[in-house]
Design a protein around this motif. Structure first.
Motif, PDB file in Angstrom:
ATOM      1  N   LYS A  40      16.938 -12.488 -15.380  1.00 53.00           N
ATOM      2  CA  LYS A  40      15.955 -12.386 -16.467  1.00 53.00           C
ATOM      3  C   LYS A  40      14.700 -11.675 -15.974  1.00 53.00           C
ATOM      4  N   ILE A  41      14.081 -10.933 -16.878  1.00 57.10           N
ATOM      5  CA  ILE A  41      12.810 -10.278 -16.548  1.00 57.10           C
ATOM      6  C   ILE A  41      11.755 -11.358 -16.354  1.00 57.10           C
ATOM      7  N   GLY A  42      11.058 -11.281 -15.219  1.00 54.80           N
ATOM      8  CA  GLY A  42      10.116 -12.341 -14.880  1.00 54.80           C
ATOM      9  C   GLY A  42       8.725 -11.830 -14.604  1.00 54.80           C
ATOM     10  N   PRO A  43       7.857 -12.714 -14.111  1.00 55.87           N
ATOM     11  CA  PRO A  43       6.457 -12.341 -13.832  1.00 55.87           C
ATOM     12  C   PRO A  43       6.341 -11.181 -12.844  1.00 55.87           C
ATOM     13  N   GLY A  44       7.256 -11.124 -11.853  1.00 53.60           N
ATOM     14  CA  GLY A  44       7.209 -10.041 -10.861  1.00 53.60           C
ATOM     15  C   GLY A  44       7.416  -8.682 -11.507  1.00 53.60           C
ATOM     16  N   ASP A  45       8.383  -8.610 -12.451  1.00 59.54           N
ATOM     17  CA  ASP A  45       8.646  -7.354 -13.158  1.00 59.54           C
ATOM     18  C   ASP A  45       7.442  -6.957 -14.014  1.00 59.54           C
ATOM     19  N   ARG A  46       6.855  -7.954 -14.694  1.00 56.32           N
ATOM     20  CA  ARG A  46       5.708  -7.662 -15.574  1.00 56.32           C
ATOM     21  C   ARG A  46       4.491  -7.233 -14.766  1.00 56.32           C
ATOM     22  N   PHE A  47       4.328  -7.821 -13.588  1.00 55.80           N
ATOM     23  CA  PHE A  47       3.223  -7.430 -12.705  1.00 55.80           C
ATOM     24  C   PHE A  47       3.357  -5.957 -12.312  1.00 55.80           C
ATOM     25  N   ILE A  48       4.584  -5.547 -11.921  1.00 58.21           N
ATOM     26  CA  ILE A  48       4.803  -4.156 -11.510  1.00 58.21           C
ATOM     27  C   ILE A  48       4.589  -3.221 -12.694  1.00 58.21           C
ATOM     28  N   ALA A  49       5.091  -3.625 -13.883  1.00 58.51           N
ATOM     29  CA  ALA A  49       4.894  -2.798 -15.087  1.00 58.51           C
ATOM     30  C   ALA A  49       3.401  -2.621 -15.373  1.00 58.51           C
ATOM     31  N   GLY A  50       2.629  -3.688 -15.185  1.00 54.72           N
ATOM     32  CA  GLY A  50       1.177  -3.603 -15.377  1.00 54.72           C
ATOM     33  C   GLY A  50       0.542  -2.605 -14.427  1.00 54.72           C
ATOM     34  N   GLU A  51       1.027  -2.594 -13.172  1.00 59.35           N
ATOM     35  CA  GLU A  51       0.521  -1.625 -12.193  1.00 59.35           C
ATOM     36  C   GLU A  51       0.924  -0.203 -12.584  1.00 59.35           C
ATOM     37  N   LEU A  52       2.155  -0.069 -13.097  1.00 60.70           N
ATOM     38  CA  LEU A  52       2.664   1.258 -13.466  1.00 60.70           C
ATOM     39  C   LEU A  52       1.934   1.855 -14.668  1.00 60.70           C
ATOM     40  N   ARG A  53       1.435   1.002 -15.535  1.00 61.00           N
ATOM     41  CA  ARG A  53       0.697   1.523 -16.707  1.00 61.00           C
ATOM     42  C   ARG A  53      -0.477   2.390 -16.276  1.00 61.00           C
ATOM     43  N   LYS A  54      -1.027   2.087 -15.108  1.00 61.46           N
ATOM     44  CA  LYS A  54      -2.177   2.850 -14.600  1.00 61.46           C
ATOM     45  C   LYS A  54      -1.790   4.292 -14.255  1.00 61.46           C
ATOM     46  N   VAL A  55      -0.506   4.497 -13.863  1.00 59.39           N
ATOM     47  CA  VAL A  55      -0.081   5.863 -13.496  1.00 59.39           C
ATOM     48  C   VAL A  55       0.675   6.538 -14.634  1.00 59.39           C
ATOM     49  N   ALA A  56       1.101   5.740 -15.646  1.00 61.13           N
ATOM     50  CA  ALA A  56       1.959   6.279 -16.711  1.00 61.13           C
ATOM     51  C   ALA A  56       1.271   7.349 -17.552  1.00 61.13           C
ATOM     52  N   LYS A  57      -0.074   7.374 -17.530  1.00 65.65           N
ATOM     53  CA  LYS A  57      -0.789   8.396 -18.308  1.00 65.65           C
ATOM     54  C   LYS A  57      -0.472   9.800 -17.792  1.00 65.65           C
ATOM     55  N   LYS A  58      -0.266   9.930 -16.468  1.00 64.84           N
ATOM     56  CA  LYS A  58       0.003  11.270 -15.910  1.00 64.84           C
ATOM     57  C   LYS A  58       1.414  11.405 -15.324  1.00 64.84           C
ATOM     58  N   THR A  59       2.091  10.279 -15.077  1.00 64.06           N
ATOM     59  CA  THR A  59       3.429  10.313 -14.485  1.00 64.06           C
ATOM     60  C   THR A  59       4.414   9.566 -15.387  1.00 64.06           C
ATOM     61  N   PRO A  60       5.473  10.234 -15.900  1.00 66.08           N
ATOM     62  CA  PRO A  60       6.426   9.532 -16.757  1.00 66.08           C
ATOM     63  C   PRO A  60       7.137   8.405 -16.015  1.00 66.08           C
ATOM     64  N   VAL A  61       7.356   7.289 -16.699  1.00 63.67           N
ATOM     65  CA  VAL A  61       8.035   6.131 -16.116  1.00 63.67           C
ATOM     66  C   VAL A  61       9.298   5.831 -16.927  1.00 63.67           C
ATOM     67  N   LEU A  62      10.444   5.780 -16.243  1.00 63.95           N
ATOM     68  CA  LEU A  62      11.712   5.429 -16.876  1.00 63.95           C
ATOM     69  C   LEU A  62      12.035   3.967 -16.592  1.00 63.95           C
ATOM     70  N   ASP A  91       0.835  -1.210   0.000  1.00 65.61           N
ATOM     71  CA  ASP A  91       0.000   0.000   0.000  1.00 65.61           C
ATOM     72  C   ASP A  91       0.868   1.257   0.000  1.00 65.61           C
ATOM     73  N   LEU A  92       1.970   1.197   0.764  1.00 63.46           N
ATOM     74  CA  LEU A  92       2.904   2.311   0.856  1.00 63.46           C
ATOM     75  C   LEU A  92       3.502   2.618  -0.517  1.00 63.46           C
ATOM     76  N   VAL A  93       3.871   1.565  -1.252  1.00 65.84           N
ATOM     77  CA  VAL A  93       4.472   1.735  -2.587  1.00 65.84           C
ATOM     78  C   VAL A  93       3.479   2.420  -3.527  1.00 65.84           C
ATOM     79  N   ARG A  94       2.242   1.917  -3.581  1.00 68.81           N
ATOM     80  CA  ARG A  94       1.243   2.472  -4.510  1.00 68.81           C
ATOM     81  C   ARG A  94       0.890   3.916  -4.146  1.00 68.81           C
ATOM     82  N   GLU A  95       0.836   4.195  -2.849  1.00 69.39           N
ATOM     83  CA  GLU A  95       0.545   5.558  -2.398  1.00 69.39           C
ATOM     84  C   GLU A  95       1.656   6.511  -2.867  1.00 69.39           C
ATOM     85  N   THR A  96       2.914   6.036  -2.800  1.00 62.70           N
ATOM     86  CA  THR A  96       4.051   6.864  -3.232  1.00 62.70           C
ATOM     87  C   THR A  96       3.974   7.147  -4.723  1.00 62.70           C
ATOM     88  N   TRP A  97       3.641   6.132  -5.531  1.00 62.32           N
ATOM     89  CA  TRP A  97       3.540   6.319  -6.988  1.00 62.32           C
ATOM     90  C   TRP A  97       2.605   7.466  -7.331  1.00 62.32           C
TER      91      TRP A  97
END
Length: 304
Positions: A104-126, A83-89
């Motif tokens: 190797k990039i795995g399911p954990g990385d893809r899961f986080i990227a999927g979550e980040l797509r929700k904020v990427a519309k207003k917050t740039p992601v590097l 919850d702390l992580v998502r609140e910070t984003w």
């Protein structure tokens, strides 16, 4: 200094690094700040608080929020960290997704990227490939290509916090995405964390060294008292308690005849003296707080 004393175009704002546990976020934060503000360990889920590290430049002030690794929670503590992580984003100006070059990039990385797509519309992601010092250049290039396929990043950048490779480049890319504005913190300040919190984290970092794999998540540290010794201006007394969940874990932390705890105290004291700039007397005690990671009342007491 007032905001009018800063050059035109001065930028200030917040960035955070995210990634699965042990992706190198805390080490990268320390490298950018130029000082140890976040504890590091080879054990996953070391970071438990959002630590703010402050990068001062002539043209900008970058505040880096070091967050816990996003993971599949097994305890109430795990849920609260996520919850702390998502609140910070939702509160920062730019996000860096960290992926280590040597894994190797795995399911954990893809899961986080999927979550980040929700904020990427207003917050740039590097996209940040960390630990490039551990692999050949060819592997770094392959990892950058693989990461680029995970989501649409504003930038992709490889870095090494250990040898400093492209750390300044990354700082520049983050700063480019901050809004114009005056500094948020006084010049020279490296973190807004209370000293007692940093001291507790340094004790926990020392306690994590060499323990069995299951123990890191069970250790919490609380500084009960920290004050200059009466009549002395060159010595600070620190009283801290290490909490574990079971008597068997207490035995591990103490070690044979308390030898392990002595080593923890010696290591932590050196780092605390460097942080505080004075000699330190460190008194450590180990206590059992049964299943504290799952107990809301105990979590509150331990600062979560």
């Amino acid at each position: 200094m007032t905001s009018s004393e800063y050059p035109p175009g001065f930028r200030s704002g917040f960035a955070c690094f995210v990634g699965r546990p042990n992706a190198g976020k805390s080490t990268l934060t320390n490298a950018l700040v130029g000082s140890k503000v976040a504890i590091t360990s080879d054990k996953p889920q070391t970071t438990r608080h959002t630590i703010r590290g402050i990068v001062h430049r002539a043209d900008a002030q970058l505040v880096i929020v070091d967050t816990p690794g996003l993971h599949r929670p097994r305890t109430l503590l795990g849920q609260r960290l996520n919850d702390l992580v998502r609140e910070t984003w939702s509160e920062v100006d730019v996000v860096g997704l960290c992926v280590p070059a040597d894994e190797k990039i795995g399911p954990g990385d893809r899961f986080i990227a999927g979550e980040l797509r929700k904020v990427a519309k207003k917050t740039p992601v590097l996209g940040v490939v960390t630990k490039t010092d551990l692999v050949p250049q060819q592997r770094v290039a392959e990892q950058l290509l693989a990461l680029g396929e995970v989501m649409d990043f504003a930038e992709l950048v490889p870095v090494s916090a250990v040898d400093g490779f492209q750390v300044d480049v990354l700082a520049g890319l983050l700063i480019d995405r901050l809004p114009p504005g005056p500094p948020l913190y006084p010049h020279g300040e490296l973190t807004d964390e209370p000293e007692a919190t940093l001291v507790a984290e340094l004790v926990r970092e020392a306690a994590l060294e060499g323990v069995r794999d299951e123990l890191p998540h069970s250790i919490a540290v609380v500084v009960e008292d920290m004050s200059p010794r009466e009549g002395r201006d060159d010595l600070v007394d620190v009283y801290a308690e290490l909490f574990v969940e079971r008597p068997s874990q207490k035995a591990i932390v103490l070690g044979h005849r308390g030898e392990r705890l002595k080593r923890v105290g010696s290591t932590a004291r050196q780092h605390i003296e460097k942080l505080l700039g004075t000699r330190v007397y460190l008194n450590l005690h180990v206590k059992v707080a049964k299943d504290w990671q799952r107990d809301p009342k105990q979590l509150r007491r331990l600062g979560f």
